[in-house]
Design a protein around this motif. Structure first.
Motif, PDB file in Angstrom:
ATOM      1  N   VAL A   1       0.868  -1.178   0.000  1.00 55.90           N
ATOM      2  CA  VAL A   1       0.000   0.000   0.000  1.00 55.90           C
ATOM      3  C   VAL A   1       0.905   1.229   0.000  1.00 55.90           C
ATOM      4  O   VAL A   1       1.781   1.353   0.854  1.00 55.90           O
ATOM      5  CB  VAL A   1      -0.926   0.007   1.234  1.00 55.90           C
ATOM      6  CG1 VAL A   1      -1.750   1.286   1.289  1.00 55.90           C
ATOM      7  CG2 VAL A   1      -1.851  -1.220   1.202  1.00 55.90           C
ATOM      8  N   PHE A   2       0.703   2.096  -0.978  1.00 52.54           N
ATOM      9  CA  PHE A   2       1.572   3.256  -1.161  1.00 52.54           C
ATOM     10  C   PHE A   2       0.908   4.522  -0.622  1.00 52.54           C
ATOM     11  O   PHE A   2      -0.294   4.563  -0.375  1.00 52.54           O
ATOM     12  CB  PHE A   2       1.859   3.468  -2.651  1.00 52.54           C
ATOM     13  CG  PHE A   2       2.476   2.295  -3.343  1.00 52.54           C
ATOM     14  CD1 PHE A   2       3.852   2.175  -3.451  1.00 52.54           C
ATOM     15  CD2 PHE A   2       1.688   1.297  -3.911  1.00 52.54           C
ATOM     16  CE1 PHE A   2       4.434   1.095  -4.093  1.00 52.54           C
ATOM     17  CE2 PHE A   2       2.263   0.205  -4.566  1.00 52.54           C
ATOM     18  CZ  PHE A   2       3.635   0.120  -4.655  1.00 52.54           C
ATOM     19  N   GLN A   3       1.724   5.555  -0.551  1.00 54.53           N
ATOM     20  CA  GLN A   3       1.216   6.872  -0.153  1.00 54.53           C
ATOM     21  C   GLN A   3       0.135   7.360  -1.128  1.00 54.53           C
ATOM     22  O   GLN A   3      -0.924   7.826  -0.726  1.00 54.53           O
ATOM     23  CB  GLN A   3       2.405   7.840  -0.132  1.00 54.53           C
ATOM     24  CG  GLN A   3       2.063   9.239   0.264  1.00 54.53           C
ATOM     25  CD  GLN A   3       3.318  10.099   0.363  1.00 54.53           C
ATOM     26  OE1 GLN A   3       4.406   9.608   0.670  1.00 54.53           O
ATOM     27  NE2 GLN A   3       3.174  11.378   0.090  1.00 54.53           N
ATOM     28  N   SER A   4       0.423   7.233  -2.420  1.00 51.27           N
ATOM     29  CA  SER A   4      -0.555   7.578  -3.451  1.00 51.27           C
ATOM     30  C   SER A   4      -1.310   6.297  -3.761  1.00 51.27           C
ATOM     31  O   SER A   4      -0.710   5.295  -4.060  1.00 51.27           O
ATOM     32  CB  SER A   4       0.155   8.049  -4.705  1.00 51.27           C
ATOM     33  OG  SER A   4       1.104   7.079  -5.090  1.00 51.27           O
ATOM     34  N   PHE A   5      -2.618   6.333  -3.679  1.00 48.53           N
ATOM     35  CA  PHE A   5      -3.397   5.099  -3.557  1.00 48.53           C
ATOM     36  C   PHE A   5      -3.253   4.150  -4.739  1.00 48.53           C
ATOM     37  O   PHE A   5      -3.453   2.962  -4.603  1.00 48.53           O
ATOM     38  CB  PHE A   5      -4.856   5.468  -3.295  1.00 48.53           C
ATOM     39  CG  PHE A   5      -4.982   6.749  -2.495  1.00 48.53           C
ATOM     40  CD1 PHE A   5      -4.352   6.856  -1.260  1.00 48.53           C
ATOM     41  CD2 PHE A   5      -5.670   7.849  -2.984  1.00 48.53           C
ATOM     42  CE1 PHE A   5      -4.418   8.032  -0.520  1.00 48.53           C
ATOM     43  CE2 PHE A   5      -5.733   9.027  -2.249  1.00 48.53           C
ATOM     44  CZ  PHE A   5      -5.111   9.125  -1.022  1.00 48.53           C
ATOM     45  N   ASN A   6      -2.888   4.692  -5.914  1.00 49.58           N
ATOM     46  CA  ASN A   6      -2.624   3.837  -7.073  1.00 49.58           C
ATOM     47  C   ASN A   6      -3.774   2.917  -7.461  1.00 49.58           C
ATOM     48  O   ASN A   6      -3.549   1.774  -7.850  1.00 49.58           O
ATOM     49  CB  ASN A   6      -1.378   2.958  -6.847  1.00 49.58           C
ATOM     50  CG  ASN A   6      -0.093   3.762  -6.770  1.00 49.58           C
ATOM     51  OD1 ASN A   6      -0.152   4.979  -6.648  1.00 49.58           O
ATOM     52  ND2 ASN A   6       1.035   3.114  -6.866  1.00 49.58           N
ATOM     53  N   LEU A   7      -5.004   3.401  -7.331  1.00 45.97           N
ATOM     54  CA  LEU A   7      -6.134   2.605  -7.818  1.00 45.97           C
ATOM     55  C   LEU A   7      -6.282   2.834  -9.324  1.00 45.97           C
ATOM     56  O   LEU A   7      -5.845   3.849  -9.852  1.00 45.97           O
ATOM     57  CB  LEU A   7      -7.420   3.025  -7.109  1.00 45.97           C
ATOM     58  CG  LEU A   7      -7.447   2.760  -5.598  1.00 45.97           C
ATOM     59  CD1 LEU A   7      -8.614   3.498  -4.954  1.00 45.97           C
ATOM     60  CD2 LEU A   7      -7.526   1.263  -5.311  1.00 45.97           C
TER      61      LEU A   7
END
Ligand code: ADP
Ligand code: MG
Length: 263
Positions: free
Chosen positions: A105-111
């Motif tokens: 899980v990254f800082q920028s949600f990357n969905l």
């Protein structure tokens, strides 16, 4: 819902014996360079089953790179990383399986912007693990329920708040039934009022025995949920200790200086 990869060794159970779960992720003498820059220096780190390891330290210290090496988003130059006793695969089907085993899980949600929240969560299981659609959807809905956004399942990421998107990203990672979850500053991009809802999900995961590596500046989470705090600076693990010891009795000047700035 019980998540795959969970053990019965939450923090309370582990206080007596933190190594009770046995080693799950083992890094030995790991070194990594970006060109001339030596970003990971002789890293030795063991993460036991059911353990929550919080990684903290100044920006540029190598925390993100460390996480990225564990699911081989970054190759290493020297040393070994083993998960469940197996060295990290370099490519092919084995690498895809590794990425499934190690949720990130990254800082920028990357969905995926053009897929619904439900589709975001079912994509990995159906494509990578060949889980039948109905089964993937059933588990996805359980997970969305679990992170508190089941009512948002048919929406697109842009229609959700940052906190909801990050909870969707957590559900997406969990859908692969990972053995370990890596969180790289999961709340750093969130408005203050949304931080708690994400930390609450992480706190519950930790309490239920998920093995977790969490890079964060949220010291409340570290104190409440970590079995171990790892302080990293300049590519090295400077200190590794229980949160109680670390926050009251940091040994190194580097850690004391860092703590004086953030606490
Ligand atoms: P942290 O997460 O602790 O802030 P990072 O792991 O992101 O630290 O970065 C460690 C060092 O590696 C920094 O000096 C950063 O600029 C550098 N770095 C990170 N990623 C790359 C990259 N892809 N190429 C070159 N240098 C990088
Ligand atoms: Mg980082």
């Amino acid at each position: 819902v019980r998540f795959a990869g969970m053990t019965d060794t939450g923090k309370a159970a582990q206080e007596a014996d933190v190594s009770g779960g046995g080693p799950l992720v083992v890094l030995e003498n790991v070194n990594k360079y970006f060109g001339e820059l030596h970003v990971l220096k002789d890293i030795d780190l063991t993460i036991h089953r059911g353990e929550v390891v919080v990684v903290i330290g100044p920006s540029g210290g190598g925390k993100s790179t460390l996480c990225r090496t564990i699911n081989r988003l970054e190759p290493i130059d020297d040393g070994t990383i083993r998960i469940d006793g197996q060295p990290l695969p370099e490519d092919g089907k084995e690498l895809a399986q590794l990425r499934a085993d190690v949720g990130m899980v990254f800082q920028s949600f990357n969905l995926f912007a053009h897929k619904t929240i439900l589709q975001n969560v079912t994509l990995g299981p159906t494509k990578v693990k060949k889980t039948p659609a109905a089964e993937a959807e059933k588990y996805a809905m359980e997970l969305l329920e679990r992170v508190g956004i089941a009512s948002q399942a048919e929406k697109y990421p842009a229609q959700l708040s940052g906190g909801q998107q990050q909870r969707a990203a957590i559900a997406r990672a969990l859908a692969m039934r990972p053995k370990v979850m890596l969180f790289d500053e999961p709340t750093s991009a969130l408005d203050p009022e949304m931080i708690k809802e994400v930390l609450d999900v992480m706190t519950n995961l930790a309490a239920e025995g998920m093995t977790m590596v969490v890079v964060t500046h949220e010291m409340g989470f570290a104190r409440a949920s970590a079995n171990k705090v790892v302080f990293m600076a300049d590519g090295q693990i400077v200190e590794e200790n229980t949160p109680e010891e670390f926050f009251t009795n940091a040994r190194s000047d580097r850690a004391k200086d860092f703590l004086s700035k953030i606490l």
